[in-house]
Design a protein around this motif. Structure first.
Motif, PDB file in Angstrom:
ATOM      1  N   ILE A  12      -4.897 -11.307  -1.402  1.00  0.00           N
ATOM      2  CA  ILE A  12      -3.764 -11.104  -2.301  1.00  0.00           C
ATOM      3  C   ILE A  12      -3.303  -9.649  -2.281  1.00  0.00           C
ATOM      4  O   ILE A  12      -2.111  -9.364  -2.309  1.00  0.00           O
ATOM      5  CB  ILE A  12      -4.078 -11.591  -3.740  1.00  0.00           C
ATOM      6  CG1 ILE A  12      -2.793 -11.602  -4.581  1.00  0.00           C
ATOM      7  CG2 ILE A  12      -5.190 -10.766  -4.366  1.00  0.00           C
ATOM      8  CD1 ILE A  12      -2.940 -12.290  -5.926  1.00  0.00           C
ATOM      9  N   GLY A  13      -4.260  -8.727  -2.189  1.00  0.00           N
ATOM     10  CA  GLY A  13      -3.906  -7.310  -2.139  1.00  0.00           C
ATOM     11  C   GLY A  13      -3.117  -6.956  -0.891  1.00  0.00           C
ATOM     12  O   GLY A  13      -2.124  -6.227  -0.963  1.00  0.00           O
ATOM     13  N   ALA A  14      -3.548  -7.478   0.252  1.00  0.00           N
ATOM     14  CA  ALA A  14      -2.856  -7.197   1.509  1.00  0.00           C
ATOM     15  C   ALA A  14      -1.459  -7.814   1.506  1.00  0.00           C
ATOM     16  O   ALA A  14      -0.492  -7.182   1.952  1.00  0.00           O
ATOM     17  CB  ALA A  14      -3.666  -7.711   2.695  1.00  0.00           C
ATOM     18  N   ALA A  15      -1.338  -9.030   0.994  1.00  0.00           N
ATOM     19  CA  ALA A  15      -0.022  -9.682   0.935  1.00  0.00           C
ATOM     20  C   ALA A  15       0.906  -8.924  -0.011  1.00  0.00           C
ATOM     21  O   ALA A  15       2.072  -8.685   0.297  1.00  0.00           O
ATOM     22  CB  ALA A  15      -0.170 -11.138   0.495  1.00  0.00           C
ATOM     23  N   ALA A  16       0.388  -8.526  -1.151  1.00  0.00           N
ATOM     24  CA  ALA A  16       1.202  -7.768  -2.116  1.00  0.00           C
ATOM     25  C   ALA A  16       1.627  -6.430  -1.512  1.00  0.00           C
ATOM     26  O   ALA A  16       2.801  -6.047  -1.603  1.00  0.00           O
ATOM     27  CB  ALA A  16       0.426  -7.565  -3.412  1.00  0.00           C
ATOM     28  N   ASP A  17       0.697  -5.718  -0.881  1.00  0.00           N
ATOM     29  CA  ASP A  17       1.010  -4.437  -0.257  1.00  0.00           C
ATOM     30  C   ASP A  17       2.082  -4.585   0.820  1.00  0.00           C
ATOM     31  O   ASP A  17       2.974  -3.744   0.935  1.00  0.00           O
ATOM     32  CB  ASP A  17      -0.234  -3.808   0.383  1.00  0.00           C
ATOM     33  CG  ASP A  17      -1.185  -3.211  -0.638  1.00  0.00           C
ATOM     34  OD1 ASP A  17      -0.795  -3.047  -1.818  1.00  0.00           O
ATOM     35  OD2 ASP A  17      -2.335  -2.900  -0.240  1.00  0.00           O
ATOM     36  N   ARG A  18       1.985  -5.643   1.598  1.00  0.00           N
ATOM     37  CA  ARG A  18       2.943  -5.881   2.689  1.00  0.00           C
ATOM     38  C   ARG A  18       4.376  -5.894   2.174  1.00  0.00           C
ATOM     39  O   ARG A  18       5.301  -5.443   2.826  1.00  0.00           O
ATOM     40  CB  ARG A  18       2.609  -7.198   3.396  1.00  0.00           C
ATOM     41  CG  ARG A  18       3.663  -7.701   4.366  1.00  0.00           C
ATOM     42  CD  ARG A  18       3.878  -6.736   5.514  1.00  0.00           C
ATOM     43  NE  ARG A  18       4.962  -7.146   6.349  1.00  0.00           N
ATOM     44  CZ  ARG A  18       6.243  -6.798   6.161  1.00  0.00           C
ATOM     45  NH1 ARG A  18       6.581  -6.053   5.146  1.00  0.00           N
ATOM     46  NH2 ARG A  18       7.166  -7.199   6.992  1.00  0.00           N
ATOM     47  N   PHE A  19       4.573  -6.419   0.959  1.00  0.00           N
ATOM     48  CA  PHE A  19       5.914  -6.563   0.410  1.00  0.00           C
ATOM     49  C   PHE A  19       6.215  -5.568  -0.712  1.00  0.00           C
ATOM     50  O   PHE A  19       7.257  -5.651  -1.351  1.00  0.00           O
ATOM     51  CB  PHE A  19       6.122  -7.995  -0.094  1.00  0.00           C
ATOM     52  CG  PHE A  19       6.118  -9.005   1.016  1.00  0.00           C
ATOM     53  CD1 PHE A  19       7.229  -9.157   1.829  1.00  0.00           C
ATOM     54  CD2 PHE A  19       5.000  -9.782   1.266  1.00  0.00           C
ATOM     55  CE1 PHE A  19       7.236 -10.076   2.873  1.00  0.00           C
ATOM     56  CE2 PHE A  19       4.994 -10.709   2.297  1.00  0.00           C
ATOM     57  CZ  PHE A  19       6.111 -10.855   3.104  1.00  0.00           C
ATOM     58  N   GLY A  20       5.303  -4.642  -0.957  1.00  0.00           N
ATOM     59  CA  GLY A  20       5.529  -3.644  -1.994  1.00  0.00           C
ATOM     60  C   GLY A  20       5.496  -4.235  -3.394  1.00  0.00           C
ATOM     61  O   GLY A  20       6.213  -3.774  -4.287  1.00  0.00           O
ATOM     62  N   LEU A  21       4.679  -5.247  -3.586  1.00  0.00           N
ATOM     63  CA  LEU A  21       4.566  -5.923  -4.877  1.00  0.00           C
ATOM     64  C   LEU A  21       3.221  -5.616  -5.518  1.00  0.00           C
ATOM     65  O   LEU A  21       2.264  -5.232  -4.843  1.00  0.00           O
ATOM     66  CB  LEU A  21       4.673  -7.447  -4.695  1.00  0.00           C
ATOM     67  CG  LEU A  21       5.947  -7.990  -4.050  1.00  0.00           C
ATOM     68  CD1 LEU A  21       5.776  -9.465  -3.711  1.00  0.00           C
ATOM     69  CD2 LEU A  21       7.141  -7.775  -4.980  1.00  0.00           C
ATOM     70  N   GLU A  22       3.158  -5.832  -6.819  1.00  0.00           N
ATOM     71  CA  GLU A  22       1.880  -5.799  -7.525  1.00  0.00           C
ATOM     72  C   GLU A  22       1.242  -7.183  -7.372  1.00  0.00           C
ATOM     73  O   GLU A  22       1.948  -8.196  -7.283  1.00  0.00           O
ATOM     74  CB  GLU A  22       2.094  -5.479  -9.007  1.00  0.00           C
ATOM     75  CG  GLU A  22       2.719  -4.119  -9.257  1.00  0.00           C
ATOM     76  CD  GLU A  22       1.789  -2.972  -8.910  1.00  0.00           C
ATOM     77  OE1 GLU A  22       0.559  -3.130  -9.063  1.00  0.00           O
ATOM     78  OE2 GLU A  22       2.291  -1.916  -8.499  1.00  0.00           O
ATOM     79  N   THR A  23      -0.070  -7.239  -7.374  1.00  0.00           N
ATOM     80  CA  THR A  23      -0.741  -8.532  -7.204  1.00  0.00           C
ATOM     81  C   THR A  23      -0.410  -9.507  -8.330  1.00  0.00           C
ATOM     82  O   THR A  23      -0.347 -10.720  -8.103  1.00  0.00           O
ATOM     83  CB  THR A  23      -2.266  -8.362  -7.102  1.00  0.00           C
ATOM     84  OG1 THR A  23      -2.738  -7.666  -8.260  1.00  0.00           O
ATOM     85  CG2 THR A  23      -2.649  -7.594  -5.835  1.00  0.00           C
ATOM     86  N   HIS A  24      -0.142  -8.991  -9.533  1.00  0.00           N
ATOM     87  CA  HIS A  24       0.166  -9.898 -10.639  1.00  0.00           C
ATOM     88  C   HIS A  24       1.463 -10.668 -10.394  1.00  0.00           C
ATOM     89  O   HIS A  24       1.638 -11.775 -10.901  1.00  0.00           O
ATOM     90  CB  HIS A  24       0.213  -9.154 -11.982  1.00  0.00           C
ATOM     91  CG  HIS A  24       1.387  -8.241 -12.142  1.00  0.00           C
ATOM     92  ND1 HIS A  24       2.606  -8.670 -12.619  1.00  0.00           N
ATOM     93  CD2 HIS A  24       1.515  -6.913 -11.887  1.00  0.00           C
ATOM     94  CE1 HIS A  24       3.447  -7.644 -12.654  1.00  0.00           C
ATOM     95  NE2 HIS A  24       2.808  -6.572 -12.212  1.00  0.00           N
ATOM     96  N   VAL A  25       2.364 -10.116  -9.570  1.00  0.00           N
ATOM     97  CA  VAL A  25       3.608 -10.819  -9.243  1.00  0.00           C
ATOM     98  C   VAL A  25       3.284 -12.067  -8.422  1.00  0.00           C
ATOM     99  O   VAL A  25       3.795 -13.153  -8.712  1.00  0.00           O
ATOM    100  CB  VAL A  25       4.587  -9.899  -8.482  1.00  0.00           C
ATOM    101  CG1 VAL A  25       5.805 -10.668  -7.986  1.00  0.00           C
ATOM    102  CG2 VAL A  25       5.001  -8.721  -9.360  1.00  0.00           C
TER     103      VAL A  25
END
Length: 147
Positions: A12-25
């Motif tokens: 989840i962290g890598a996916a969120a980072d890839r798109f510039g999102l917070e994991t809670h999103v």
């Protein structure tokens, strides 16, 4: 090992980072049914290629002004009102594009206008006559909240 686009097995962290999102999103989008990542043996979310594509679709759809509810219908292949939602969204985009064209014309006129106060310029006033006359109403928040 850090996840990469090649193996498409992202945390989840890598996916969120890839798109510039917070994991809670991503968790919220999962809670509302937009994402369904698989879980590994320890129960951690694992995002594959299809999940990453869905995240990109959600991001682009939100940027286009769609609500999460509308996006949910867009992503649901069995949604009976999918075309109606898209037709309504296209009409809203057309309305917003007309507003943007008018705003650009106003800015171009103001840029070229010799009047220091554009409100005194007769040519500029034509851009606001509809509001002054009451033919058009306006709000600081003309669009419904988009989540």
């Amino acid at each position: 090992m850090k996840s990469s686009p090649r193996n498409m097995d992202w945390s989840i962290g890598a996916a969120a980072d890839r798109f510039g999102l917070e994991t809670h999103v991503l968790r919220h989008w999962e809670d509302v049914g937009l994402l369904r990542p698989e879980r590994d043996g320890a129960g951690r979310r694992r995002y594959g290629r299809d999940d990453v594509v869905r995240i990109a679709v959600i991001i682009r759809s939100k940027a286009a002004g769609m609500s999460l509810e509308q996006i949910g219908v867009l992503l649901d292949s069995g949604a009976p009102d999918r075309h109606r939602i898209l037709q309504d969204h296209l009409a809203e985009l057309d309305r917003r594009m007309a507003e943007i064209r008018q705003a650009r014309e106003m800015a171009e006129h103001a840029y070229a206008c010799r009047a220091h106060d554009v409100a005194t310029c007769p040519g500029f006033r034509k851009h606001v006559d509809d509001l002054v006359s009451g033919a058009t109403t306006w709000s600081l928040h003309p669009h419904p909240a988009v989540t």
